[in-house]
Design a protein around this motif. Structure first.
Motif, PDB file in Angstrom:
ATOM      1  N   ASN A 150      -1.530  -0.928 -28.896  1.00 42.17           N
ATOM      2  CA  ASN A 150      -0.332  -1.634 -28.439  1.00 42.17           C
ATOM      3  C   ASN A 150       0.937  -0.905 -28.836  1.00 42.17           C
ATOM      4  O   ASN A 150       1.072  -0.433 -29.964  1.00 42.17           O
ATOM      5  N   PHE A 185       5.433  -1.103 -28.195  1.00 44.79           N
ATOM      6  CA  PHE A 185       6.507  -2.045 -27.871  1.00 44.79           C
ATOM      7  C   PHE A 185       7.857  -1.335 -27.870  1.00 44.79           C
ATOM      8  O   PHE A 185       8.076  -0.405 -28.641  1.00 44.79           O
ATOM      9  N   TYR A 245      11.919  -2.563 -28.296  1.00 42.35           N
ATOM     10  CA  TYR A 245      12.879  -3.625 -28.608  1.00 42.35           C
ATOM     11  C   TYR A 245      14.293  -3.032 -28.559  1.00 42.35           C
ATOM     12  O   TYR A 245      14.498  -1.839 -28.704  1.00 42.35           O
ATOM     13  N   LEU A 272      12.447  -8.232 -27.378  1.00 40.45           N
ATOM     14  CA  LEU A 272      11.404  -7.418 -26.767  1.00 40.45           C
ATOM     15  C   LEU A 272      11.762  -7.089 -25.326  1.00 40.45           C
ATOM     16  O   LEU A 272      12.017  -7.984 -24.522  1.00 40.45           O
ATOM     17  N   PHE A 274       6.241  -4.151 -23.338  1.00 34.20           N
ATOM     18  CA  PHE A 274       5.160  -3.739 -24.200  1.00 34.20           C
ATOM     19  C   PHE A 274       3.972  -3.289 -23.368  1.00 34.20           C
ATOM     20  O   PHE A 274       3.928  -3.516 -22.152  1.00 34.20           O
ATOM     21  N   TYR A 325      -0.429  -2.733 -23.621  1.00 36.97           N
ATOM     22  CA  TYR A 325      -1.675  -2.921 -24.361  1.00 36.97           C
ATOM     23  C   TYR A 325      -2.642  -1.750 -24.177  1.00 36.97           C
ATOM     24  O   TYR A 325      -3.660  -1.673 -24.858  1.00 36.97           O
ATOM     25  N   GLY A 374      -3.072  -4.318 -33.167  1.00 40.55           N
ATOM     26  CA  GLY A 374      -3.452  -5.581 -32.562  1.00 40.55           C
ATOM     27  C   GLY A 374      -3.731  -6.685 -33.554  1.00 40.55           C
ATOM     28  O   GLY A 374      -4.373  -7.668 -33.207  1.00 40.55           O
ATOM     29  N   GLN A 375      -3.243  -6.530 -34.789  1.00 40.46           N
ATOM     30  CA  GLN A 375      -3.496  -7.559 -35.793  1.00 40.46           C
ATOM     31  C   GLN A 375      -2.203  -8.193 -36.290  1.00 40.46           C
ATOM     32  O   GLN A 375      -2.155  -8.711 -37.391  1.00 40.46           O
ATOM     33  N   GLY A 376      -1.171  -8.154 -35.493  1.00 40.69           N
ATOM     34  CA  GLY A 376       0.095  -8.794 -35.825  1.00 40.69           C
ATOM     35  C   GLY A 376       1.114  -7.852 -36.415  1.00 40.69           C
ATOM     36  O   GLY A 376       2.281  -7.891 -36.070  1.00 40.69           O
ATOM     37  N   ILE A 377       0.708  -6.988 -37.341  1.00 42.16           N
ATOM     38  CA  ILE A 377       1.662  -6.104 -37.985  1.00 42.16           C
ATOM     39  C   ILE A 377       2.025  -4.976 -37.031  1.00 42.16           C
ATOM     40  O   ILE A 377       1.155  -4.317 -36.478  1.00 42.16           O
ATOM     41  N   GLN A 378       3.338  -4.779 -36.866  1.00 45.70           N
ATOM     42  CA  GLN A 378       3.833  -3.694 -36.039  1.00 45.70           C
ATOM     43  C   GLN A 378       4.539  -2.683 -36.925  1.00 45.70           C
ATOM     44  O   GLN A 378       5.217  -3.038 -37.891  1.00 45.70           O
ATOM     45  N   TYR A 379       4.404  -1.413 -36.549  1.00 41.90           N
ATOM     46  CA  TYR A 379       4.996  -0.312 -37.289  1.00 41.90           C
ATOM     47  C   TYR A 379       6.084   0.300 -36.423  1.00 41.90           C
ATOM     48  O   TYR A 379       5.828   0.664 -35.282  1.00 41.90           O
ATOM     49  N   TYR A 407       9.978  -8.767 -42.315  1.00 41.67           N
ATOM     50  CA  TYR A 407      10.284  -7.350 -42.274  1.00 41.67           C
ATOM     51  C   TYR A 407      11.601  -7.115 -42.990  1.00 41.67           C
ATOM     52  O   TYR A 407      12.489  -7.968 -42.980  1.00 41.67           O
ATOM     53  N   PRO A 442      -2.367 -12.179 -31.737  1.00 43.30           N
ATOM     54  CA  PRO A 442      -2.382 -10.926 -32.509  1.00 43.30           C
ATOM     55  C   PRO A 442      -1.445  -9.850 -31.984  1.00 43.30           C
ATOM     56  O   PRO A 442      -1.388  -8.776 -32.542  1.00 43.30           O
TER      57      PRO A 442
END
Lengths: 111, 111
Positions: free
Chosen positions: A31, A33, A35, A45, A48, A50, A96-101, B36, B96
């Motif tokens: 994923n 994104f 912003y 946002l 995005f 997938y 895909g587990q919520g945390i975005q970098y 964050y 997620p």
């Protein structure tokens, strides 16, 4: 460490120009994104993705498009830049587990 | 309509004291919440998260509390340090993938 790289830290463009913002991640994340961050509005946002060649509209897609031809690269395109698109643009990737970098951001000024 | 709200745009705390940052949300379907931290000219970095099945999560000096009945979460930093001075964003997700961010709270920790 996850690395998300945005190609430019600062950009100055003129009204009506076509603008490309590039983002590359090195963690094989599915994923990605885009912003924009504006004072008092937080992060909103734009688009995005997938998977390769897949894209979904976010909350403020008007005036933008995206391209994802390769898994590691997600491009944001301003078809015809306008002054109200002056902003900080942030790219992120996620497994895909919520945390975005996030990348460091591109500050775009449209004159 | 802002689904995630941070009603305090700024907070000033003395070094060594507790910082409490607050966040409210409107959608009861949100099941995962994140905080964050963002320094100027950098992208946001993940700090701490909590699932809706918990009411508290702790990581060193940082603790997040979730009150589902009030649709409220808070981030406690104790003791606060000057290096904690940054903008803090809360975020929520019903799944997620996508995140919905608040507008941010600027924390300043003074000596």
């Amino acid at each position: 460490d996850v690395k998300v790289t945005q190609s430019s830290r600062y950009l100055v463009k003129r009204t009506g120009e076509k603008v490309f913002l590039e983002c590359v991640q090195d963690m094989d994340h599915e994923n990605m994104f885009w912003y924009r961050q504006d004072p008092g509005l937080g992060l909103r946002l734009i688009y995005f993705s997938y998977d390769v060649k897949m894209k979904e509209k976010g909350d403020i897609p008007e005036g933008y498009s995206v391209s994802r031809e390769k898994k590691e690269r997600f491009s944001l395109i301003l078809e015809s830049a306008s002054t109200n698109q002056t902003s900080m643009y942030l790219c992120a990737s996620s497994p895909g587990q919520g945390i975005q970098y996030f990348g460091a951001g591109t500050r775009l000024s449209v004159l | 309509d802002q689904q995630v709200k941070q009603n305090s745009p700024s907070l000033s705390v003395q070094e060594g004291r507790i910082s409490i940052l607050n966040c409210d949300y409107t959608n009861s379907m949100f099941d995962y919440f994140l905080w964050y931290k963002k320094y100027p000219a950098e992208g946001p970095t993940f700090l701490i998260s909590i699932s809706s099945i918990k009411d508290k999560n702790e990581d060193g000096r940082f603790t997040v509390f979730l009150n589902k009945s009030a649709k409220h979460l808070s981030l406690h930093i104790v003791p606060s340090q000057p290096g904690d001075s940054a903008v803090y964003f809360c975020a929520a997700t019903p799944g997620p993938d996508k995140l919905i961010f608040g507008t941010g709270t600027r924390l300043q920790v003074f000596p």
